[in-house]
Design an enzyme around this catalytic site. Structure first.
Site, mmCIF file in Angstrom:
data_model
loop_
_atom_site.group_PDB
_atom_site.id
_atom_site.type_symbol
_atom_site.label_atom_id
_atom_site.label_comp_id
_atom_site.label_asym_id
_atom_site.label_seq_id
_atom_site.Cartn_x
_atom_site.Cartn_y
_atom_site.Cartn_z
ATOM 1 C CG ASP A 1 -6.133 1.323 -0.932
ATOM 2 O OD1 ASP A 1 -5.232 2.183 -0.902
ATOM 3 O OD2 ASP A 1 -6.146 0.327 -0.178
ATOM 4 C CB SER B 1 -0.943 -0.060 1.195
ATOM 5 O OG SER B 1 -1.835 1.007 1.184
ATOM 6 C CG ASP C 1 -2.410 4.055 -1.438
ATOM 7 O OD1 ASP C 1 -3.192 4.052 -2.417
ATOM 8 O OD2 ASP C 1 -2.468 3.204 -0.535
ATOM 9 C CG ASP D 1 -2.868 -0.484 -2.322
ATOM 10 O OD1 ASP D 1 -2.781 0.685 -1.905
ATOM 11 O OD2 ASP D 1 -3.450 -1.388 -1.692
#
Ligand code: MG
Length: 456
Positions: free
Chosen positions: A245, A97, A241, A243
Protein backbone atom coordinates in the site's frame (compact mmCIF):
# COMPACT_ATOMS: atom_id res chain seq x y z
CA UNK A 1 -10.98 -2.94 28.74
CA UNK A 2 -7.90 -4.17 26.97
CA UNK A 3 -6.60 -2.89 23.68
CA UNK A 4 -6.11 -5.02 20.60
CA UNK A 5 -5.88 -2.62 17.67
CA UNK A 6 -2.82 -0.44 17.16
CA UNK A 7 -2.43 2.41 14.68
CA UNK A 8 -3.08 0.03 11.82
CA UNK A 9 -4.84 -3.19 12.77
CA UNK A 10 -3.86 -5.94 15.22
CA UNK A 11 -0.13 -6.74 15.07
CA UNK A 12 2.22 -9.12 16.84
CA UNK A 13 5.05 -11.61 16.62
CA UNK A 14 3.70 -14.84 15.13
CA UNK A 15 3.12 -17.63 17.67
CA UNK A 16 4.16 -15.38 20.57
CA UNK A 17 1.75 -12.45 20.61
CA UNK A 18 -0.28 -13.38 17.56
CA UNK A 19 -1.33 -16.98 18.11
CA UNK A 20 -3.97 -19.03 16.29
CA UNK A 21 -6.05 -18.93 19.50
CA UNK A 22 -6.11 -15.14 19.42
CA UNK A 23 -6.83 -15.15 15.67
CA UNK A 24 -9.73 -17.56 16.20
CA UNK A 25 -11.25 -15.38 18.92
CA UNK A 26 -10.72 -12.31 16.80
CA UNK A 27 -12.43 -14.16 13.92
CA UNK A 28 -15.39 -14.86 16.22
CA UNK A 29 -15.47 -11.20 17.28
CA UNK A 30 -15.30 -9.94 13.68
CA UNK A 31 -18.03 -12.48 12.81
CA UNK A 32 -20.27 -11.15 15.58
CA UNK A 33 -19.53 -7.60 14.44
CA UNK A 34 -20.60 -8.22 10.82
CA UNK A 35 -23.37 -10.67 11.75
CA UNK A 36 -24.65 -14.04 10.57
CA UNK A 37 -25.15 -14.34 6.81
CA UNK A 38 -22.75 -11.53 5.91
CA UNK A 39 -20.24 -12.06 3.08
CA UNK A 40 -16.61 -11.48 4.03
CA UNK A 41 -13.56 -11.58 1.74
CA UNK A 42 -10.33 -12.72 3.42
CA UNK A 43 -6.82 -12.33 1.98
CA UNK A 44 -3.19 -12.44 3.06
CA UNK A 45 0.29 -11.29 2.12
CA UNK A 46 3.38 -13.48 1.89
CA UNK A 47 4.31 -13.44 5.61
CA UNK A 48 5.04 -16.46 7.78
CA UNK A 49 2.04 -17.76 9.68
CA UNK A 50 -0.27 -16.63 6.87
CA UNK A 51 -2.11 -19.94 6.41
CA UNK A 52 -2.29 -20.68 10.13
CA UNK A 53 -3.76 -17.24 10.88
CA UNK A 54 -6.00 -17.29 7.80
CA UNK A 55 -7.53 -20.62 8.83
CA UNK A 56 -7.98 -19.53 12.44
CA UNK A 57 -9.71 -16.26 11.50
CA UNK A 58 -11.84 -18.06 8.91
CA UNK A 59 -12.80 -20.70 11.49
CA UNK A 60 -14.07 -17.97 13.83
CA UNK A 61 -15.99 -16.30 11.02
CA UNK A 62 -17.60 -19.58 9.90
CA UNK A 63 -18.60 -20.40 13.47
CA UNK A 64 -20.46 -17.06 13.51
CA UNK A 65 -22.45 -18.07 10.44
CA UNK A 66 -20.51 -15.75 8.12
CA UNK A 67 -20.01 -16.66 4.43
CA UNK A 68 -16.27 -16.50 3.80
CA UNK A 69 -14.59 -16.08 0.40
CA UNK A 70 -10.89 -16.65 -0.15
CA UNK A 71 -9.02 -13.83 -1.91
CA UNK A 72 -5.69 -15.69 -1.87
CA UNK A 73 -2.35 -13.84 -1.79
CA UNK A 74 -2.69 -10.19 -2.74
CA UNK A 75 -1.78 -6.61 -1.71
CA UNK A 76 -3.99 -4.92 0.91
CA UNK A 77 -5.29 -2.26 -1.55
CA UNK A 78 -6.19 -5.03 -4.01
CA UNK A 79 -8.34 -6.71 -1.35
CA UNK A 80 -9.81 -3.32 -0.44
CA UNK A 81 -10.77 -2.65 -4.05
CA UNK A 82 -12.26 -6.15 -4.41
CA UNK A 83 -14.42 -5.80 -1.27
CA UNK A 84 -16.15 -2.82 -2.84
CA UNK A 85 -16.10 -4.00 -6.45
CA UNK A 86 -17.56 -7.47 -5.71
CA UNK A 87 -20.06 -6.09 -3.13
CA UNK A 88 -18.80 -7.78 0.03
CA UNK A 89 -20.06 -6.74 3.46
CA UNK A 90 -16.47 -6.47 4.67
CA UNK A 91 -13.04 -8.00 4.56
CA UNK A 92 -10.11 -9.19 6.59
CA UNK A 93 -6.45 -8.95 5.57
CA UNK A 94 -3.75 -11.04 7.23
CA UNK A 95 -0.73 -8.71 7.05
CA UNK A 96 1.77 -6.85 9.18
CA UNK A 97 2.41 -4.32 6.39
CA UNK A 98 5.92 -2.86 6.86
CA UNK A 99 6.80 -4.60 10.17
CA UNK A 100 9.84 -6.94 10.43
CA UNK A 101 9.43 -10.49 9.02
CA UNK A 102 8.54 -12.28 12.29
CA UNK A 103 5.41 -10.14 12.69
CA UNK A 104 1.99 -10.71 11.23
CA UNK A 105 -1.30 -8.94 11.76
CA UNK A 106 -5.01 -8.66 11.07
CA UNK A 107 -6.81 -5.71 9.48
CA UNK A 108 -10.60 -5.38 9.22
CA UNK A 109 -12.33 -3.52 6.39
CA UNK A 110 -15.88 -2.28 5.94
CA UNK A 111 -18.06 -2.66 2.79
CA UNK A 112 -16.39 0.35 1.13
CA UNK A 113 -12.99 -1.36 1.43
CA UNK A 114 -11.73 1.17 3.97
CA UNK A 115 -10.37 -0.10 7.31
CA UNK A 116 -13.08 0.07 9.98
CA UNK A 117 -13.17 3.31 11.99
CA UNK A 118 -11.63 3.71 15.45
CA UNK A 119 -15.15 3.43 16.96
CA UNK A 120 -15.79 0.19 15.11
CA UNK A 121 -12.41 -1.15 16.29
CA UNK A 122 -13.55 -0.43 19.88
CA UNK A 123 -16.77 -2.38 19.18
CA UNK A 124 -14.82 -5.41 17.93
CA UNK A 125 -12.51 -5.16 20.98
CA UNK A 126 -15.52 -5.01 23.27
CA UNK A 127 -16.94 -8.20 21.73
CA UNK A 128 -13.48 -9.82 21.97
CA UNK A 129 -12.81 -9.03 25.64
CA UNK A 130 -16.37 -9.71 26.84
CA UNK A 131 -16.51 -12.88 24.66
CA UNK A 132 -19.93 -11.87 23.35
CA UNK A 133 -19.60 -14.16 20.37
CA UNK A 134 -22.61 -15.24 18.35
CA UNK A 135 -22.14 -18.85 17.35
CA UNK A 136 -24.52 -19.80 14.58
CA UNK A 137 -26.98 -22.67 14.67
CA UNK A 138 -25.21 -25.71 13.21
CA UNK A 139 -27.49 -25.66 10.13
CA UNK A 140 -26.33 -22.10 9.40
CA UNK A 141 -22.61 -22.90 9.43
CA UNK A 142 -21.36 -22.70 5.83
CA UNK A 143 -19.32 -25.71 4.71
CA UNK A 144 -17.27 -24.17 1.92
CA UNK A 145 -14.84 -21.29 1.52
CA UNK A 146 -15.02 -20.53 -2.23
CA UNK A 147 -12.28 -18.63 -4.01
CA UNK A 148 -13.11 -15.20 -5.39
CA UNK A 149 -11.66 -15.22 -8.90
CA UNK A 150 -10.67 -12.27 -11.07
CA UNK A 151 -9.58 -9.94 -8.29
CA UNK A 152 -6.13 -8.98 -9.54
CA UNK A 153 -7.26 -8.34 -13.12
CA UNK A 154 -10.23 -6.21 -12.10
CA UNK A 155 -8.02 -4.22 -9.71
CA UNK A 156 -5.39 -3.55 -12.40
CA UNK A 157 -8.05 -2.57 -14.95
CA UNK A 158 -9.58 -0.17 -12.41
CA UNK A 159 -6.21 1.54 -11.93
CA UNK A 160 -5.66 1.84 -15.68
CA UNK A 161 -9.01 3.66 -16.05
CA UNK A 162 -7.58 6.57 -14.02
CA UNK A 163 -4.59 7.28 -16.26
CA UNK A 164 -3.93 7.99 -19.94
CA UNK A 165 -2.72 4.54 -20.95
CA UNK A 166 -1.83 5.43 -24.57
CA UNK A 167 0.15 8.48 -23.58
CA UNK A 168 2.16 6.58 -20.97
CA UNK A 169 2.68 3.69 -23.41
CA UNK A 170 4.10 6.08 -26.01
CA UNK A 171 6.93 7.01 -23.62
CA UNK A 172 8.19 3.43 -23.25
CA UNK A 173 9.41 4.08 -19.71
CA UNK A 174 11.96 1.84 -18.06
CA UNK A 175 10.75 0.98 -14.57
CA UNK A 176 12.38 -0.90 -11.69
CA UNK A 177 9.99 -2.41 -9.12
CA UNK A 178 11.04 -3.61 -5.65
CA UNK A 179 8.07 -5.36 -3.99
CA UNK A 180 10.20 -6.59 -1.05
CA UNK A 181 9.62 -10.25 -2.03
CA UNK A 182 5.96 -9.80 -1.15
CA UNK A 183 2.57 -9.38 -2.78
CA UNK A 184 3.34 -6.16 -4.68
CA UNK A 185 5.09 -8.59 -7.06
CA UNK A 186 1.63 -9.82 -8.09
CA UNK A 187 0.34 -6.42 -9.22
CA UNK A 188 2.84 -3.59 -9.79
CA UNK A 189 4.95 -5.29 -12.52
CA UNK A 190 1.70 -6.09 -14.37
CA UNK A 191 0.46 -2.50 -14.05
CA UNK A 192 3.75 -1.17 -15.45
CA UNK A 193 3.73 -3.75 -18.25
CA UNK A 194 0.17 -2.78 -19.25
CA UNK A 195 1.40 0.80 -19.38
CA UNK A 196 3.97 -0.19 -21.99
CA UNK A 197 6.96 0.01 -19.68
CA UNK A 198 10.06 -2.12 -19.85
CA UNK A 199 9.83 -3.69 -16.40
CA UNK A 200 12.73 -4.77 -14.20
CA UNK A 201 12.25 -6.22 -10.72
CA UNK A 202 14.49 -6.64 -7.70
CA UNK A 203 13.35 -8.76 -4.74
CA UNK A 204 10.61 -9.75 -7.14
CA UNK A 205 9.97 -13.38 -6.18
CA UNK A 206 7.61 -14.25 -3.31
CA UNK A 207 9.49 -15.30 -0.17
CA UNK A 208 8.04 -15.24 3.37
CA UNK A 209 11.50 -14.68 4.85
CA UNK A 210 12.03 -11.36 3.03
CA UNK A 211 15.58 -12.29 1.95
CA UNK A 212 16.10 -9.13 -0.13
CA UNK A 213 15.39 -6.45 2.44
CA UNK A 214 13.23 -5.54 5.43
CA UNK A 215 9.58 -4.99 4.41
CA UNK A 216 9.64 -1.28 5.27
CA UNK A 217 10.78 0.89 2.35
CA UNK A 218 13.25 3.42 3.78
CA UNK A 219 16.37 5.23 2.60
CA UNK A 220 18.41 2.47 4.29
CA UNK A 221 16.49 -0.61 3.08
CA UNK A 222 16.23 0.73 -0.49
CA UNK A 223 19.94 1.54 -0.87
CA UNK A 224 20.70 -1.52 -3.01
CA UNK A 225 17.58 -0.92 -5.11
CA UNK A 226 18.68 2.69 -5.66
CA UNK A 227 22.10 1.53 -6.89
CA UNK A 228 20.47 -0.89 -9.31
CA UNK A 229 18.10 1.86 -10.51
CA UNK A 230 21.06 4.09 -11.25
CA UNK A 231 23.09 1.43 -13.03
CA UNK A 232 20.11 0.32 -15.14
CA UNK A 233 19.37 3.99 -15.82
CA UNK A 234 15.61 3.44 -15.38
CA UNK A 235 13.22 6.40 -15.57
CA UNK A 236 11.75 5.55 -12.19
CA UNK A 237 12.08 2.92 -9.48
CA UNK A 238 9.54 2.16 -6.78
CA UNK A 239 9.86 0.30 -3.47
CA UNK A 240 6.75 -1.12 -1.80
CA UNK A 241 6.20 -2.31 1.76
CA UNK A 242 5.08 -5.86 2.64
CA UNK A 243 1.45 -5.35 1.60
CA UNK A 244 2.12 -2.86 -1.23
CA UNK A 245 0.00 0.00 0.00
CA UNK A 246 3.07 2.22 0.19
CA UNK A 247 5.27 3.45 -2.66
CA UNK A 248 8.63 5.12 -2.16
CA UNK A 249 10.15 6.52 -5.37
CA UNK A 250 13.73 6.56 -6.59
CA UNK A 251 14.74 8.84 -9.47
CA UNK A 252 16.95 8.00 -12.45
CA UNK A 253 19.99 9.23 -10.54
CA UNK A 254 19.40 6.69 -7.79
CA UNK A 255 18.15 9.22 -5.25
CA UNK A 256 15.49 7.98 -2.82
CA UNK A 257 12.70 10.47 -2.08
CA UNK A 258 10.44 10.45 0.97
CA UNK A 259 6.67 10.10 0.50
CA UNK A 260 5.62 13.67 1.26
CA UNK A 261 7.88 14.89 -1.55
CA UNK A 262 6.56 12.39 -4.12
CA UNK A 263 3.00 13.22 -2.98
CA UNK A 264 3.78 16.91 -3.53
CA UNK A 265 4.79 16.13 -7.14
CA UNK A 266 1.52 14.28 -7.81
CA UNK A 267 -0.59 16.95 -6.06
CA UNK A 268 1.18 19.72 -8.00
CA UNK A 269 0.41 17.85 -11.21
CA UNK A 270 -3.29 17.67 -10.24
CA UNK A 271 -3.25 21.39 -9.42
CA UNK A 272 -1.63 22.27 -12.77
CA UNK A 273 -4.31 20.22 -14.54
CA UNK A 274 -6.93 22.36 -12.82
CA UNK A 275 -8.21 19.69 -10.42
CA UNK A 276 -9.93 21.21 -7.40
CA UNK A 277 -10.28 19.96 -3.83
CA UNK A 278 -8.52 19.69 -0.51
CA UNK A 279 -5.48 17.56 0.20
CA UNK A 280 -5.59 15.59 3.47
CA UNK A 281 -2.44 14.53 5.30
CA UNK A 282 -1.20 13.81 8.82
CA UNK A 283 0.65 16.37 10.92
CA UNK A 284 3.82 14.31 10.45
CA UNK A 285 4.03 15.40 6.80
CA UNK A 286 6.16 18.31 5.64
CA UNK A 287 4.63 21.80 5.29
CA UNK A 288 6.17 21.65 1.83
CA UNK A 289 2.75 20.57 0.55
CA UNK A 290 1.15 23.87 1.67
CA UNK A 291 3.92 25.83 -0.01
CA UNK A 292 3.56 23.87 -3.27
CA UNK A 293 -0.26 24.10 -3.44
CA UNK A 294 -0.69 27.71 -2.26
CA UNK A 295 -0.21 29.33 -5.70
CA UNK A 296 -3.06 27.16 -7.01
CA UNK A 297 -5.38 28.03 -4.12
CA UNK A 298 -5.57 24.43 -2.92
CA UNK A 299 -5.94 23.88 0.80
CA UNK A 300 -4.24 21.27 3.01
CA UNK A 301 -6.23 19.65 5.83
CA UNK A 302 -4.11 18.22 8.68
CA UNK A 303 -5.11 15.08 10.63
CA UNK A 304 -3.81 12.82 13.36
CA UNK A 305 -1.04 10.37 12.46
CA UNK A 306 -2.48 7.09 11.09
CA UNK A 307 -3.83 6.24 7.65
CA UNK A 308 -7.19 5.08 9.06
CA UNK A 309 -7.84 8.60 10.35
CA UNK A 310 -6.89 10.14 7.00
CA UNK A 311 -9.17 7.74 5.08
CA UNK A 312 -12.13 8.32 7.38
CA UNK A 313 -11.76 12.09 7.24
CA UNK A 314 -11.65 11.84 3.44
CA UNK A 315 -14.85 9.77 3.48
CA UNK A 316 -16.51 12.40 5.66
CA UNK A 317 -15.39 15.27 3.44
CA UNK A 318 -16.65 13.49 0.31
CA UNK A 319 -16.35 15.44 -2.93
CA UNK A 320 -14.44 18.25 -1.18
CA UNK A 321 -11.35 16.02 -1.23
CA UNK A 322 -8.81 15.78 -4.03
CA UNK A 323 -6.46 13.22 -2.46
CA UNK A 324 -4.65 12.24 0.72
CA UNK A 325 -1.25 10.95 1.72
CA UNK A 326 1.16 9.94 4.45
CA UNK A 327 4.82 10.95 4.49
CA UNK A 328 5.85 7.26 4.54
CA UNK A 329 4.73 6.72 0.94
CA UNK A 330 1.04 5.97 1.41
CA UNK A 331 -0.85 7.92 -1.29
CA UNK A 332 -4.66 7.85 -1.50
CA UNK A 333 -6.58 8.69 -4.65
CA UNK A 334 -10.34 8.61 -3.85
CA UNK A 335 -11.65 8.32 -7.44
CA UNK A 336 -10.04 4.84 -7.25
CA UNK A 337 -10.30 4.01 -3.53
CA UNK A 338 -9.79 6.36 -0.54
CA UNK A 339 -7.00 4.21 0.93
CA UNK A 340 -3.25 3.93 0.41
CA UNK A 341 -2.45 2.10 -2.80
CA UNK A 342 1.11 1.50 -4.03
CA UNK A 343 0.00 0.31 -7.49
CA UNK A 344 -2.29 3.30 -8.09
CA UNK A 345 0.49 5.62 -6.93
CA UNK A 346 2.97 4.08 -9.38
CA UNK A 347 0.48 4.57 -12.25
CA UNK A 348 -0.10 8.21 -11.24
CA UNK A 349 3.65 8.90 -11.09
CA UNK A 350 4.06 7.45 -14.59
CA UNK A 351 1.21 9.72 -15.72
CA UNK A 352 3.02 12.75 -14.24
CA UNK A 353 6.26 11.76 -15.99
CA UNK A 354 4.50 11.18 -19.31
CA UNK A 355 2.65 14.52 -19.23
CA UNK A 356 5.53 16.64 -17.98
CA UNK A 357 8.14 15.23 -20.34
CA UNK A 358 10.66 15.85 -17.55
CA UNK A 359 13.04 13.54 -15.72
CA UNK A 360 11.90 12.47 -12.25
CA UNK A 361 15.02 14.03 -10.68
CA UNK A 362 14.09 17.38 -12.27
CA UNK A 363 10.58 17.22 -10.81
CA UNK A 364 12.05 16.59 -7.35
CA UNK A 365 14.65 19.35 -7.79
CA UNK A 366 11.87 21.85 -8.49
CA UNK A 367 10.34 21.30 -5.06
CA UNK A 368 11.38 23.63 -2.23
CA UNK A 369 14.30 22.14 -0.31
CA UNK A 370 14.14 21.54 3.44
CA UNK A 371 16.66 20.07 5.85
CA UNK A 372 15.08 17.39 8.04
CA UNK A 373 15.78 16.21 11.56
CA UNK A 374 13.95 13.40 13.37
CA UNK A 375 14.75 12.38 16.91
CA UNK A 376 13.11 10.82 19.95
CA UNK A 377 13.50 11.03 23.71
CA UNK A 378 12.41 8.10 25.92
CA UNK A 379 9.78 9.17 28.47
CA UNK A 380 6.35 8.20 29.76
CA UNK A 381 3.32 9.32 27.79
CA UNK A 382 2.22 11.56 30.69
CA UNK A 383 5.64 13.26 30.63
CA UNK A 384 5.52 13.61 26.85
CA UNK A 385 2.13 15.32 27.10
CA UNK A 386 3.61 17.85 29.56
CA UNK A 387 6.45 18.59 27.16
CA UNK A 388 3.93 19.11 24.36
CA UNK A 389 2.12 21.73 26.46
CA UNK A 390 5.36 23.54 27.31
CA UNK A 391 6.40 23.58 23.65
CA UNK A 392 2.97 24.96 22.67
CA UNK A 393 3.36 27.69 25.32
CA UNK A 394 6.88 28.60 24.14
CA UNK A 395 5.81 28.95 20.51
CA UNK A 396 2.36 30.44 21.24
CA UNK A 397 2.91 33.37 18.82
CA UNK A 398 3.40 31.01 15.88
CA UNK A 399 0.73 29.08 13.98
CA UNK A 400 0.00 25.91 15.99
CA UNK A 401 -1.81 22.71 14.97
CA UNK A 402 -3.06 20.85 18.04
CA UNK A 403 -4.43 17.59 16.62
CA UNK A 404 -1.74 15.13 17.62
CA UNK A 405 0.87 16.63 19.96
CA UNK A 406 1.78 20.09 18.71
CA UNK A 407 2.96 21.16 15.28
CA UNK A 408 4.53 24.60 15.14
CA UNK A 409 4.53 26.25 11.71
CA UNK A 410 7.03 29.06 11.29
CA UNK A 411 8.30 30.86 8.21
CA UNK A 412 10.29 28.27 6.22
CA UNK A 413 10.42 25.88 9.18
CA UNK A 414 8.24 23.60 11.27
CA UNK A 415 8.52 21.24 14.21
CA UNK A 416 6.18 18.47 15.40
CA UNK A 417 6.38 17.26 18.99
CA UNK A 418 4.15 14.30 19.91
CA UNK A 419 4.02 11.24 22.15
CA UNK A 420 4.39 8.00 20.17
CA UNK A 421 1.15 6.04 19.82
CA UNK A 422 2.87 2.73 20.51
CA UNK A 423 6.06 3.30 22.58
CA UNK A 424 7.02 5.36 25.67
CA UNK A 425 8.85 8.02 23.67
CA UNK A 426 8.50 11.65 22.66
CA UNK A 427 8.92 12.09 18.92
CA UNK A 428 10.42 15.26 17.50
CA UNK A 429 10.32 15.96 13.76
CA UNK A 430 11.51 19.21 12.28
CA UNK A 431 12.30 20.76 8.93
CA UNK A 432 13.77 24.11 7.92
CA UNK A 433 15.15 25.64 4.76
CA UNK A 434 18.15 26.80 6.79
CA UNK A 435 20.23 24.11 8.49
CA UNK A 436 21.27 26.35 11.40
CA UNK A 437 17.66 27.29 12.10
CA UNK A 438 16.74 23.61 12.09
CA UNK A 439 19.34 22.80 14.76
CA UNK A 440 18.27 25.80 16.79
CA UNK A 441 14.58 24.75 16.81
CA UNK A 442 15.35 21.16 17.80
CA UNK A 443 17.68 22.39 20.58
CA UNK A 444 14.87 24.58 21.96
CA UNK A 445 12.50 21.59 22.07
CA UNK A 446 15.14 19.33 23.65
CA UNK A 447 15.87 21.96 26.29
CA UNK A 448 12.15 22.32 27.11
CA UNK A 449 11.93 18.51 27.42
CA UNK A 450 14.94 18.43 29.73
CA UNK A 451 13.57 21.21 31.92
CA UNK A 452 10.20 19.48 32.12
CA UNK A 453 11.17 15.87 32.85
CA UNK A 454 14.88 16.02 33.68
CA UNK A 455 17.81 14.75 31.63
CA UNK A 456 17.14 11.29 30.14
MG1 MG B 1 1.41 -1.35 4.35
Amino acid sequence: MGKLFGTDGVRGIVNKELTPELALQLGLSIGAFFGEGSKILVGRDVRRGREMLFKAVVSGLLSSGVKVYDAGLLPTPTLQYAIKHFNYDGGVMITASHNPPKYNGIKVMGPNGVEVSREQERKIEEIFFSEKWKRADIYNVVEEVPKQFGIIDSYINAILRHVDVEKIKSKRFRVLIDPANSVGALTSPKIAKKLGCKVYTINGHLDEDFPGREPEPTTETLRETAEVAKSLNVDVAVGHDGDADRAIFIDEKGRIHWGDRSAAIICKYFAEKGFKGKVVTAVSSSILIEEVLKPYGLEVVWTKVGSVDISHLMLKMGSEVLCGFEENGGFMYPPHIPVRDGGMTLALMLQVLADSGRKLSELFNELPHYFTLKTKIPMLKSEALKVVEKVAEYFKKERLIRIDGVKVLMKDAWVLVRPSGTEPILRIMAEAKDEEKLKEIVEIVKKIAEETVGKK
